[in-house]
Design an enzyme around this catalytic site. Sequence first.
Site, short mmCIF file in Angstrom:
data_model
loop_
_atom_site.label_atom_id
_atom_site.label_comp_id
_atom_site.label_asym_id
_atom_site.label_seq_id
_atom_site.Cartn_x
_atom_site.Cartn_y
_atom_site.Cartn_z
N ASP A 140 -13.08 -33.23 -7.04
CA ASP A 140 -14.53 -33.50 -7.01
C ASP A 140 -15.28 -32.17 -7.17
O ASP A 140 -14.71 -31.08 -7.03
CB ASP A 140 -14.89 -34.21 -5.70
CG ASP A 140 -16.24 -34.90 -5.75
OD1 ASP A 140 -16.97 -34.71 -6.75
OD2 ASP A 140 -16.59 -35.61 -4.80
N GLU B 83 -25.72 -38.53 -1.04
CA GLU B 83 -24.69 -37.71 -0.39
C GLU B 83 -25.16 -37.19 0.98
O GLU B 83 -25.90 -37.88 1.68
CB GLU B 83 -24.23 -36.60 -1.33
CG GLU B 83 -23.67 -37.21 -2.63
CD GLU B 83 -22.87 -36.25 -3.49
OE1 GLU B 83 -22.33 -35.27 -3.01
OE2 GLU B 83 -22.81 -36.53 -4.72
C1 BGC Z 1 -19.70 -36.57 -5.91
C2 BGC Z 1 -18.83 -37.44 -6.80
C3 BGC Z 1 -19.37 -37.45 -8.21
C4 BGC Z 1 -19.45 -36.03 -8.71
C5 BGC Z 1 -19.92 -35.92 -10.15
C6 BGC Z 1 -19.97 -35.22 -6.54
O1 BGC Z 1 -20.99 -34.55 -5.83
O2 BGC Z 1 -19.07 -36.41 -4.66
O3 BGC Z 1 -18.78 -38.73 -6.26
O4 BGC Z 1 -18.55 -38.23 -9.02
O5 BGC Z 1 -20.35 -35.31 -7.89
O6 BGC Z 1 -21.25 -36.18 -10.31
#
Ligand code: BGC
Length: 637
Positions: free
Chosen positions: A330, A526
Amino acid sequence: MLFFNSRLFYVGMVSFVLILVLILSMWVRYTIPEHMDVPSIPPSNALYKNTKIPIEVRVQDLLSYMTLNEKIEQMVLVEKNSVHNLDDITSYGLGAMLSGFGAKPTDNTGIGWNTMVTDFVMRSEKSRLGIPLFYGVDAIHGHSNIANATIFPHFIGLGATGNVKLVEDVARATAEELVATGIRWSFSPTLDMPRDIRWGRTYETFSDDPVLVGKLGTAYINGLQKEKAGSSTSSIFVMGTPKHFVGIGGMQWGSSSNKDFKIDQGTTYPDEAKLREEYLFPFTKVIDAGALSIMIGLNSWGDTKLSASSYLVTNVLKGELGFKGFAVSDWYGVYEISKSKYDSTVSAINAGIDMVMLPFDYSTFVGNVLHAVQNGDIAESRIDDAVRRILRAKFALGLFDAQSPHVSLDVIGSAEHRALARDAVAQSLVLLKNENAVLPIATTTRFIRVAGSTADNIGRQAGAWTVEWQGIDGNWLPNATSILAGIRARAGSTTRIAYDELGNFADDGEIADIGIAIVGEKPYAEGWGDTAYPILSIEDREAIKKLRATSKKVVVIIVSGRPLFVTNEIASWDAVVAAWLPGSEGEGVADGLFGDTPFVGTLPLPWPHHTEQLPIMRDGRTADKTSVLFPRFFGLR
Ligand code: BGC
């Protein structure tokens, strides 16, 4: 003369030549990567170009022509805005690119996206071996980077529907909108399971129940990946990436490794029994369904960052679960393993990470991995294994083959997709309370008052991951319908509707038949959504009170990414509906309110009274052993 014929001269010359050879060979060893000197050139009829040959043979054949450098470049996943010189796509042979959420083309339309992505892919095909790159986005509730795309309910709403067929259809419609823009990779579905609703990613999950998550995750993968019957190609339509492996949602409050967050990117207690009984279950299901890539989370399992855990990534995911696809890390997660970029990279790749979402600096990454292989810190066989997994997915998607699927740009936000989204909204509604049968509302109702922050706010009903990562508060999404507009469209022709966001209606003594409060949360994504007290705002609570004083009955619609604490207020409300984050089709909420569609949704996770009850275990046990306001799967019909 005598000196040149002497033995001393002879010995000196030999030593000089020997030293020169030694220096040269060291120079070659440490400055020019192995194999780089002799790139092997595939013939025009190389096996890997032949679509009739089994994928495993094609993968092995292509691998045999690749230099070490080219292999490492396949492991790169870089954010598009970090590629400052687009020629690097070709010269570096970049394996994969992404749009971090909100990184859109200047022309943020279907055509704009298609032009941008097609250009990136064509540049990658000009690299020495012509290996096409993967382009990935987070299409987590529709192709929601684009403002006029169909914005489906966030996963928590789909979880409330519990409807496998519907979830498969939603994924399919999303995949069609993606393919129309040239994108074949989505970082979805989410298989995380929240034990604590204070977590800012609760709404990105289907449920906290492994069985439901496994069922809906599988449906979603099927919807994205399966080629349509009768199609001329037999390749995968859009590659899904179930995320985030593993134990995410079980992090402890206050354990986040990010100083701005509380629980997101935190620590999951390394409980082996839970790993096997709960966390792994949905992943076994999507692997069976043919998932080709899985994202490794940003959390820690005990003391170990997930992307450094060879136990979880290599032994469990690839070994025990038999996952044959590639493990992608990630966002920047690999570099959170330790302070040294080199050490972090070595740990992650040795742990089993196959593709690294860097997402910024690819040249340092390629250099570090090259040196790590040359120093013996990473075995070349590990690189081969990673690249084999990545190429396997590229062949399975038919990226090398002429006949890639074509979908017209007209599908983006099409009437058919919007109708599906509206149906999904209606099915996601959970009726929590309905005293004296206030609902459904009769079309003969004389006077309805509407109030609340989310009644006429499409940005709030869509939530985050909509055009911008953190979403945009306000009424700005084109072609979308607010819940208020849905109510106006659906109410009877003789029904009078008065609206005021704060509930400040004219003090004329008139009492409405029904007051509808549409209240909820502002968008967040998030860790920015981690909050100690998930409650309604003062303005919303006041608006409900004012409706109460000016209407005979009050219906409260909660538009939120998680259950909110409403214990102190709910007794004075006649009816309550949890509408989650419904997306662009607010009319779906009106369909439920006016009885066009029955209430079928059930709570995908328990609805607690207060903080002391958190976290809540799978069997429904709360931390303080008291009972919740509504249990998981509760929903009146
Ligand atoms: C998130 C992921 C996401 C990625 C790409 C990260 O901050 O945790 O779920 O797929 O960003 O955008």
